[in-house]
Design a protein around this motif. Sequence first.
Motif, PDB file in Angstrom:
ATOM      1  N   TRP A  50      35.494  40.812  21.367  1.00  0.00           N
ATOM      2  CA  TRP A  50      36.154  41.641  20.995  1.00  0.00           C
ATOM      3  C   TRP A  50      36.354  42.588  21.748  1.00  0.00           C
ATOM      4  N   SER A  51      37.202  43.649  20.948  1.00  0.00           N
ATOM      5  CA  SER A  51      38.053  45.573  21.357  1.00  0.00           C
ATOM      6  C   SER A  51      37.127  45.509  22.360  1.00  0.00           C
ATOM      7  N   ASN A  52      37.309  46.203  23.559  1.00  0.00           N
ATOM      8  CA  ASN A  52      37.041  46.966  24.292  1.00  0.00           C
ATOM      9  C   ASN A  52      35.871  45.551  25.877  1.00  0.00           C
ATOM     10  N   HIS A  53      36.172  44.882  25.365  1.00  0.00           N
ATOM     11  CA  HIS A  53      34.843  43.716  26.059  1.00  0.00           C
ATOM     12  C   HIS A  53      36.077  42.914  26.956  1.00  0.00           C
ATOM     13  N   ARG A  54      35.472  42.085  27.703  1.00  0.00           N
ATOM     14  CA  ARG A  54      35.604  41.410  28.727  1.00  0.00           C
ATOM     15  C   ARG A  54      35.786  39.804  27.890  1.00  0.00           C
ATOM     16  N   SER A  55      35.888  39.320  28.270  1.00  0.00           N
ATOM     17  CA  SER A  55      35.877  37.249  27.865  1.00  0.00           C
ATOM     18  C   SER A  55      34.618  37.211  28.110  1.00  0.00           C
ATOM     19  N   GLN A  56      33.903  37.634  29.385  1.00  0.00           N
ATOM     20  CA  GLN A  56      32.540  36.923  29.564  1.00  0.00           C
ATOM     21  C   GLN A  56      31.686  37.933  29.037  1.00  0.00           C
ATOM     22  N   GLU A  57      32.314  38.552  28.186  1.00  0.00           N
ATOM     23  CA  GLU A  57      31.167  39.247  27.461  1.00  0.00           C
ATOM     24  C   GLU A  57      31.368  38.713  25.845  1.00  0.00           C
ATOM     25  N   ALA A  58      32.357  37.819  25.981  1.00  0.00           N
ATOM     26  CA  ALA A  58      32.612  37.219  24.058  1.00  0.00           C
ATOM     27  C   ALA A  58      31.229  36.726  23.697  1.00  0.00           C
TER      28      ALA A  58
END
Length: 161
Positions: free
Chosen positions: A119-127
């Motif tokens: 998602w926008s404004n998130h890092r790949s760990q927070e997918a």
Amino acid sequence: MKAAQDRQKSYADLRRRPNEFEVGDKVLLCVSLMKEVVRFGARGKLSPCFIGPFDIVEKVGKLAYRLALPNALAFSRVLDPEASELDESLTYEEQLVRILDKKVHSTRRKDITMVKVLWSNHRSQEATWETEHSMREQYPHFFSQVSKLLGRNFVKGGGRR
């Protein structure tokens, strides 16, 4: 009804003690949980409800304190108000940036295709893992482009060929 509530409240009040702390005390910080988001190294049922202990640096109000938090808990992302469209409640809608992975979750009666969404404004760990059907409904233009790029790289079970 009111008499029963008052009686129960009087029992609870006997066991309650005031929670006031002093500067230098150590306290635990309550963490609100979010579904399917990795926080503090775990997610779901395994993610912690409390983190800490942290030192109280300053007493701000009667029940408000300033804590000495580590740099890992500092706000790492600051949103640009012009870049994101905020509404009256100062919230914004997340936008799909990229699909990281795809897998098929099999139940007894059907197969459900899941996609890992960044998602926008998130890092790949927070997918997060979302159903492909719901993502196709919300972002049909995105999937027409992705299907050309992915082609047949994904097989049942989520692995790549």
